[in-house]
Design a protein around this motif. Structure first.
Motif, mmCIF file in Angstrom:
data_model
loop_
_atom_site.group_PDB
_atom_site.id
_atom_site.type_symbol
_atom_site.label_atom_id
_atom_site.label_comp_id
_atom_site.label_asym_id
_atom_site.label_seq_id
_atom_site.Cartn_x
_atom_site.Cartn_y
_atom_site.Cartn_z
ATOM 1 N N PRO A 1 0.839 -1.199 0.000
ATOM 2 C CA PRO A 1 0.000 0.000 0.000
ATOM 3 C C PRO A 1 0.872 1.247 0.000
ATOM 4 C CG PRO A 1 0.014 -0.975 2.186
ATOM 5 C CD PRO A 1 0.776 -1.911 1.288
ATOM 6 N N VAL A 2 0.409 2.309 -0.643
ATOM 7 C CA VAL A 2 1.230 3.515 -0.697
ATOM 8 C C VAL A 2 0.532 4.704 -0.047
ATOM 9 C CG1 VAL A 2 2.615 2.850 -2.697
ATOM 10 C CG2 VAL A 2 0.410 3.962 -3.055
ATOM 11 N N ILE A 3 -0.616 4.450 0.583
ATOM 12 C CA ILE A 3 -1.343 5.548 1.224
ATOM 13 C C ILE A 3 -2.092 4.994 2.434
ATOM 14 C CG2 ILE A 3 -3.520 5.401 -0.079
ATOM 15 C CD1 ILE A 3 -2.046 8.691 -0.221
ATOM 16 N N LEU A 4 -2.299 5.832 3.435
ATOM 17 C CA LEU A 4 -2.915 5.337 4.674
ATOM 18 C C LEU A 4 -4.305 4.745 4.449
ATOM 19 C CD1 LEU A 4 -2.335 5.878 8.068
ATOM 20 C CD2 LEU A 4 -4.589 6.808 7.611
ATOM 21 N N TYR A 5 -5.091 5.396 3.598
ATOM 22 C CA TYR A 5 -6.440 4.860 3.306
ATOM 23 C C TYR A 5 -6.341 3.398 2.871
ATOM 24 C CZ TYR A 5 -10.709 4.064 0.556
ATOM 25 O OH TYR A 5 -11.864 3.539 0.032
ATOM 26 N N ALA A 6 -5.387 3.108 1.979
ATOM 27 C CA ALA A 6 -5.209 1.741 1.477
ATOM 28 C C ALA A 6 -4.807 0.803 2.615
ATOM 29 C CB ALA A 6 -4.148 1.732 0.379
ATOM 30 N N ALA A 7 -3.950 1.305 3.500
ATOM 31 C CA ALA A 7 -3.504 0.461 4.618
ATOM 32 C C ALA A 7 -4.685 0.111 5.528
ATOM 33 C CB ALA A 7 -2.409 1.173 5.413
ATOM 34 N N THR A 8 -5.622 1.054 5.701
ATOM 35 C CA THR A 8 -6.786 0.736 6.551
ATOM 36 C C THR A 8 -7.685 -0.290 5.860
ATOM 37 O OG1 THR A 8 -8.182 2.582 5.749
ATOM 38 C CG2 THR A 8 -6.779 3.020 7.662
ATOM 39 N N LYS A 9 -7.811 -0.189 4.542
ATOM 40 C CA LYS A 9 -8.667 -1.128 3.811
ATOM 41 C C LYS A 9 -8.051 -2.530 3.790
ATOM 42 C CE LYS A 9 -12.298 1.158 2.701
ATOM 43 N NZ LYS A 9 -13.641 0.626 2.987
ATOM 44 N N LYS A 10 -6.743 -2.584 3.609
ATOM 45 C CA LYS A 10 -6.051 -3.879 3.665
ATOM 46 C C LYS A 10 -6.182 -4.465 5.081
ATOM 47 C CE LYS A 10 -2.883 -7.163 3.243
ATOM 48 N NZ LYS A 10 -1.469 -7.192 3.019
ATOM 49 N N SER A 11 -6.069 -3.599 6.088
ATOM 50 C CA SER A 11 -6.225 -4.069 7.476
ATOM 51 C C SER A 11 -7.597 -4.685 7.686
ATOM 52 C CB SER A 11 -6.045 -2.910 8.468
ATOM 53 O OG SER A 11 -4.811 -2.297 8.272
ATOM 54 N N ASN A 12 -8.616 -4.089 7.084
ATOM 55 C CA ASN A 12 -9.976 -4.645 7.199
ATOM 56 C C ASN A 12 -9.998 -6.082 6.678
ATOM 57 O OD1 ASN A 12 -11.966 -1.657 6.355
ATOM 58 N ND2 ASN A 12 -10.777 -2.176 8.150
ATOM 59 N N GLU A 13 -9.308 -6.306 5.566
ATOM 60 C CA GLU A 13 -9.297 -7.656 4.985
ATOM 61 C C GLU A 13 -8.638 -8.645 5.946
ATOM 62 O OE1 GLU A 13 -7.887 -7.838 0.953
ATOM 63 O OE2 GLU A 13 -8.820 -5.941 0.430
ATOM 64 N N LEU A 14 -7.535 -8.207 6.553
ATOM 65 C CA LEU A 14 -6.828 -9.094 7.485
ATOM 66 C C LEU A 14 -7.676 -9.354 8.732
ATOM 67 C CD1 LEU A 14 -3.247 -7.524 7.272
ATOM 68 C CD2 LEU A 14 -4.007 -9.678 6.266
ATOM 69 N N LEU A 15 -8.261 -8.285 9.265
ATOM 70 C CA LEU A 15 -9.067 -8.416 10.484
ATOM 71 C C LEU A 15 -10.278 -9.317 10.231
ATOM 72 C CD1 LEU A 15 -8.896 -4.673 11.564
ATOM 73 C CD2 LEU A 15 -8.047 -6.594 12.924
ATOM 74 N N ALA A 16 -10.940 -9.108 9.091
ATOM 75 C CA ALA A 16 -12.123 -9.920 8.775
ATOM 76 C C ALA A 16 -11.718 -11.385 8.616
ATOM 77 C CB ALA A 16 -12.790 -9.402 7.510
ATOM 78 N N HIS A 17 -10.536 -11.600 8.035
ATOM 79 C CA HIS A 17 -10.061 -12.966 7.839
ATOM 80 C C HIS A 17 -9.858 -13.660 9.206
ATOM 81 C CE1 HIS A 17 -8.135 -16.220 5.691
ATOM 82 N NE2 HIS A 17 -7.190 -16.216 6.597
ATOM 83 N N VAL A 18 -9.266 -12.940 10.135
ATOM 84 C CA VAL A 18 -9.044 -13.508 11.477
ATOM 85 C C VAL A 18 -10.378 -13.837 12.148
ATOM 86 C CG1 VAL A 18 -8.232 -12.939 13.804
ATOM 87 C CG2 VAL A 18 -6.808 -12.389 11.833
ATOM 88 N N TYR A 19 -11.347 -12.939 12.017
ATOM 89 C CA TYR A 19 -12.656 -13.188 12.651
ATOM 90 C C TYR A 19 -13.366 -14.371 11.988
ATOM 91 C CZ TYR A 19 -12.732 -9.545 16.127
ATOM 92 O OH TYR A 19 -12.472 -8.814 17.251
ATOM 93 N N LEU A 20 -13.156 -14.516 10.692
ATOM 94 C CA LEU A 20 -13.742 -15.666 10.000
ATOM 95 C C LEU A 20 -13.139 -16.957 10.554
ATOM 96 C CD1 LEU A 20 -15.279 -17.086 7.639
ATOM 97 C CD2 LEU A 20 -13.234 -16.728 6.280
ATOM 98 N N LYS A 21 -11.803 -16.966 10.692
ATOM 99 C CA LYS A 21 -11.120 -18.182 11.146
ATOM 100 C C LYS A 21 -11.437 -18.477 12.610
ATOM 101 C CE LYS A 21 -9.101 -19.191 7.410
ATOM 102 N NZ LYS A 21 -9.659 -20.288 6.670
ATOM 103 N N LEU A 22 -11.414 -17.428 13.454
ATOM 104 C CA LEU A 22 -11.597 -17.653 14.887
ATOM 105 C C LEU A 22 -13.052 -17.889 15.261
ATOM 106 C CD1 LEU A 22 -9.326 -15.017 16.689
ATOM 107 C CD2 LEU A 22 -9.025 -17.490 16.641
ATOM 108 N N TYR A 23 -13.938 -17.113 14.638
ATOM 109 C CA TYR A 23 -15.337 -17.117 15.108
ATOM 110 C C TYR A 23 -16.323 -17.541 14.032
ATOM 111 C CZ TYR A 23 -12.796 -14.276 18.415
ATOM 112 O OH TYR A 23 -11.860 -13.823 19.298
ATOM 113 N N ASN A 24 -15.786 -17.883 12.859
ATOM 114 C CA ASN A 24 -16.629 -18.416 11.800
ATOM 115 C C ASN A 24 -17.737 -17.462 11.339
ATOM 116 O OD1 ASN A 24 -17.084 -20.441 10.009
ATOM 117 N ND2 ASN A 24 -18.678 -21.392 11.264
#
Ligand SMILES: NC(=O)c1ccc[n+]([C@@H]2O[C@H](COP(=O)([O-])OP(=O)(O)OC[C@H]3O[C@@H](n4cnc5c(N)ncnc54)[C@H](O)[C@@H]3O)[C@@H](O)[C@H]2O)c1
Length: 169
Positions: free
Chosen positions: A138-161
């Motif tokens: 990512p080259v801008i903070l907005y992008a970093a927050t959106k990528k973070s959403n993908e990672l966070l959602a992935h963790v919640y999917l794995k942990l809490y289905n």
């Protein structure tokens, strides 16, 4: 609106801070349209004005309305604005998003749909972009927050289905 049109019964809860990053009168117009469509479809529509970063309020809404499906379009949008206003992005796109994930987890929401952004492709040289491409640059903070959403959602999917869909824009 399309979702509302296809809904002949049921209850839609809309949640928005109605901030003035984009024209507020446009947001008010859209809300009025949603209300009209809901009425003509005999669906119920409730609007709550609030900030997703307000964890207490988000929890209250989830507990009171027992949501089945959550569609999260709310975020601080805009690429350039994030250069001068990083705090707003952290508040809405990170804290607000985690509040949604937590509320989904504790209230056994069946499905979460949220929106990422093509900005996650950042400095990638390959075009056109593909959802199979790496998004580690990512080259801008907005992008970093959106990528973070993908990672966070992935963790919640794995942990809490919590089944989630991430629609790239
Ligand atoms: N428009 C685009 O080109 C584009 C491209 C890629 C991704 N997206 C994503 O699509 C979604 C919608 O974008 P848009 O362009 O329609 O933006 P928008 O600003 O019109 O819609 C976002 C809404 O979220 C609300 N909001 C922001 N922070 C909030 C908070 N903390 N609590 C509650 N409500 C809050 C705003 O008031 C606004 O009504 C966003 O997630 C955005 O990141 C948009």
């Amino acid at each position: 609106m399309r979702l509302l049109r296809e809904l002949s019964s049921g209850h839609i809860i809309s949640f928005d801070s109605m901030n003035d990053y984009y024209d507020v009168s446009l947001k008010e117009y859209r809300l009025a349209e949603i209300e009209k469509t809901a009425k003509s479809n005999k669906a119920k529509q409730t609007f709550i004005k609030g900030n997703l970063a307000d964890k207490e309020l988000v929890d209250e809404v989830f507990t009171e309305y027992r949501l089945d499906i959550v569609v999260n379009l709310a975020a601080q949008a805009g690429v350039r604005y994030s250069i001068e206003h990083p705090d707003v992005y952290i508040e809405s796109n990170i804290i607000g998003f985690v509040n949604i994930l937590e509320a989904c987890r504790h209230n056994l929401v069946e499905h979460l749909v949220y929106v990422s952004s093509s900005s996650v492709y950042g400095g990638n040289r390959k075009v056109p972009f593909s959802t199979d491409d790496k998004v580690d640059n990512p080259v801008i903070l907005y992008a970093a927050t959106k990528k973070s959403n993908e990672l966070l959602a992935h963790v919640y999917l794995k942990l809490y289905n919590i089944p989630k869909v991430c629609r790239m824009v």
